[in-house]
Design an enzyme around this catalytic site. Sequence first.
Site, PDB file in Angstrom:
ATOM      1  N   ASN A   7      -0.087 -30.721  -6.102  1.00  0.00           N
ATOM      2  CA  ASN A   7      -1.495 -31.250  -5.927  1.00  0.00           C
ATOM      3  C   ASN A   7      -2.073 -30.678  -4.583  1.00  0.00           C
ATOM      4  O   ASN A   7      -1.363 -31.083  -3.269  1.00  0.00           O
ATOM      5  CB  ASN A   7      -1.476 -32.721  -6.009  1.00  0.00           C
ATOM      6  CG  ASN A   7      -2.821 -33.262  -5.934  1.00  0.00           C
ATOM      7  OD1 ASN A   7      -3.653 -32.817  -5.214  1.00  0.00           O
ATOM      8  ND2 ASN A   7      -3.194 -34.206  -6.697  1.00  0.00           N
ATOM      9  N   HIS A  10      -4.926 -32.616  -0.865  1.00  0.00           N
ATOM     10  CA  HIS A  10      -4.653 -32.916   0.442  1.00  0.00           C
ATOM     11  C   HIS A  10      -4.954 -31.886   1.472  1.00  0.00           C
ATOM     12  O   HIS A  10      -5.486 -32.060   2.836  1.00  0.00           O
ATOM     13  CB  HIS A  10      -3.460 -33.215   0.685  1.00  0.00           C
ATOM     14  CG  HIS A  10      -2.831 -34.466  -0.336  1.00  0.00           C
ATOM     15  ND1 HIS A  10      -3.185 -35.667  -0.248  1.00  0.00           N
ATOM     16  CD2 HIS A  10      -2.315 -34.343  -1.686  1.00  0.00           C
ATOM     17  CE1 HIS A  10      -2.762 -36.283  -1.353  1.00  0.00           C
ATOM     18  NE2 HIS A  10      -2.237 -35.590  -2.135  1.00  0.00           N
ATOM     19  N   HIS A  43      -8.182 -32.452  -7.949  1.00  0.00           N
ATOM     20  CA  HIS A  43      -8.809 -33.560  -8.482  1.00  0.00           C
ATOM     21  C   HIS A  43     -10.274 -33.355  -8.113  1.00  0.00           C
ATOM     22  O   HIS A  43     -10.310 -33.418  -6.900  1.00  0.00           O
ATOM     23  CB  HIS A  43      -8.227 -35.021  -8.091  1.00  0.00           C
ATOM     24  CG  HIS A  43      -8.728 -36.018  -8.403  1.00  0.00           C
ATOM     25  ND1 HIS A  43      -8.520 -37.393  -8.219  1.00  0.00           N
ATOM     26  CD2 HIS A  43      -9.857 -36.532  -9.150  1.00  0.00           C
ATOM     27  CE1 HIS A  43      -9.296 -38.467  -8.681  1.00  0.00           C
ATOM     28  NE2 HIS A  43     -10.077 -37.698  -9.428  1.00  0.00           N
ATOM     29  N   ARG A  45     -13.343 -34.941  -7.414  1.00  0.00           N
ATOM     30  CA  ARG A  45     -13.970 -36.449  -7.612  1.00  0.00           C
ATOM     31  C   ARG A  45     -15.521 -36.556  -7.686  1.00  0.00           C
ATOM     32  O   ARG A  45     -16.080 -35.398  -7.204  1.00  0.00           O
ATOM     33  CB  ARG A  45     -13.462 -37.027  -6.385  1.00  0.00           C
ATOM     34  CG  ARG A  45     -12.133 -37.624  -6.294  1.00  0.00           C
ATOM     35  CD  ARG A  45     -11.786 -38.365  -4.888  1.00  0.00           C
ATOM     36  NE  ARG A  45     -10.515 -39.031  -5.142  1.00  0.00           N
ATOM     37  CZ  ARG A  45     -10.257 -40.358  -5.652  1.00  0.00           C
ATOM     38  NH1 ARG A  45     -11.309 -41.088  -5.777  1.00  0.00           N
ATOM     39  NH2 ARG A  45      -9.192 -40.880  -5.692  1.00  0.00           N
ATOM     40  N   ARG A  49     -15.286 -35.434  -2.349  1.00  0.00           N
ATOM     41  CA  ARG A  49     -14.783 -35.966  -0.940  1.00  0.00           C
ATOM     42  C   ARG A  49     -13.584 -34.976  -0.600  1.00  0.00           C
ATOM     43  O   ARG A  49     -13.697 -34.579   0.682  1.00  0.00           O
ATOM     44  CB  ARG A  49     -14.282 -37.254  -0.771  1.00  0.00           C
ATOM     45  CG  ARG A  49     -12.684 -37.502  -1.614  1.00  0.00           C
ATOM     46  CD  ARG A  49     -12.182 -38.861  -1.193  1.00  0.00           C
ATOM     47  NE  ARG A  49     -12.910 -39.848  -1.703  1.00  0.00           N
ATOM     48  CZ  ARG A  49     -12.156 -40.883  -2.146  1.00  0.00           C
ATOM     49  NH1 ARG A  49     -10.957 -41.153  -1.895  1.00  0.00           N
ATOM     50  NH2 ARG A  49     -12.513 -42.052  -2.763  1.00  0.00           N
ATOM     51  N   THR A 101      -5.706 -42.411  -5.844  1.00  0.00           N
ATOM     52  CA  THR A 101      -5.898 -43.145  -7.451  1.00  0.00           C
ATOM     53  C   THR A 101      -4.954 -44.305  -7.349  1.00  0.00           C
ATOM     54  O   THR A 101      -3.726 -44.161  -7.109  1.00  0.00           O
ATOM     55  CB  THR A 101      -5.300 -42.201  -8.401  1.00  0.00           C
ATOM     56  OG1 THR A 101      -6.083 -40.734  -8.052  1.00  0.00           O
ATOM     57  CG2 THR A 101      -5.701 -42.604  -9.736  1.00  0.00           C
ATOM     58  N   GLU A 151       0.996 -38.957 -18.251  1.00  0.00           N
ATOM     59  CA  GLU A 151       1.693 -38.729 -16.599  1.00  0.00           C
ATOM     60  C   GLU A 151       2.003 -40.407 -16.187  1.00  0.00           C
ATOM     61  O   GLU A 151       0.853 -41.067 -16.165  1.00  0.00           O
ATOM     62  CB  GLU A 151       0.787 -38.234 -15.754  1.00  0.00           C
ATOM     63  CG  GLU A 151       1.485 -38.319 -14.395  1.00  0.00           C
ATOM     64  CD  GLU A 151       0.821 -37.462 -13.412  1.00  0.00           C
ATOM     65  OE1 GLU A 151       0.345 -36.259 -13.678  1.00  0.00           O
ATOM     66  OE2 GLU A 151       0.712 -37.935 -12.257  1.00  0.00           O
ATOM     67  N   HIS A 198       2.958 -39.592  -8.310  1.00  0.00           N
ATOM     68  CA  HIS A 198       2.356 -40.350  -7.637  1.00  0.00           C
ATOM     69  C   HIS A 198       3.152 -40.981  -6.732  1.00  0.00           C
ATOM     70  O   HIS A 198       4.102 -41.686  -7.086  1.00  0.00           O
ATOM     71  CB  HIS A 198       1.371 -41.440  -8.147  1.00  0.00           C
ATOM     72  CG  HIS A 198       0.099 -41.754  -7.321  1.00  0.00           C
ATOM     73  ND1 HIS A 198       0.195 -42.318  -6.355  1.00  0.00           N
ATOM     74  CD2 HIS A 198      -1.015 -41.476  -7.500  1.00  0.00           C
ATOM     75  CE1 HIS A 198      -0.935 -42.438  -5.688  1.00  0.00           C
ATOM     76  NE2 HIS A 198      -1.643 -41.815  -6.359  1.00  0.00           N
TER      77      HIS A 198
END
Length: 254
Positions: A7, A10, A43, A45, A49, A101, A151, A198
């Site tokens: 992912n 970040h 992701h 959003r 953001r 999340t 997931e 996660h």
Amino acid sequence: MIELGVNIDHVATVRQARRTYEPDPVWAAVEAELGGADGITFHLREDRRHIGDDDVRRLRDTVHVRLNFEMAATEEMIALACTIRPELAMFVPEARTEITTEGGLDVAGQLDRLRNAVARLHDAGIVASAFIDADERQIDAAADAGFRVCEIHTGPYAHAIRAHGRDLRAPAVVAQLDAVAIAGDRVIERGMRFNAGHGLNYVNVQPIAGLPGIGELHIGHAIVSRAIFVGIREAVREMKRLMRAAGADGASST
Ligand code: PXP
């Protein structure tokens, strides 16, 4: 063999801290691929953001491995997914006030709406995945809605490890691991691919990576954090090495 989706949100978060053009999450995706990532997750959003629309287009053009579009199940995002055509689209709950999340999607509570959304994605050739808690009711609802992948939320497991002095044998940790394992068995029993993610990191990943039938882990924060010191390629390589050493095999297929 178990696979790793990295992912890269970040990286975009750091860029947006200065509202500038660096670091580039698309560069990060390329570096992750070179380190052995099997997929790239982003992701988009509602509030944009971190990842922006332009990043999504550039990721689609650049990424060679599977692209996983994490999104709220809104009309805007479904339409965008059908245009961009990622290999995987994962529905997550989304709240503007959350830092990340926070929990799994309530599939059981919105079955008809999600059944329709899943059908639209599958018609567009996109595999639909649901990010859900380790809860049999939600897994069965995901199967009923037509999802091909679940997931399972590993946040509670990761949190238990931190709360118990990083002791992987603490009863509270074992209970959370068992919950993920039982959920994974149910996901596979219902004919779906068992993914998890996660809060996974270099300390807690192996028990999850060793669960029977696990297909893929989605990991972001820990890899990007380590990458600050060793670079993304090395951070991804090390995570994959740990995952494979955990001995996971016989992954369920999509
Ligand atoms: N899976 C889902 C559904 C997520 O929302 C996230 C965070 O963006 C991840 C996996 C990766 O979590 P982490 O950044 O804690 O590794």
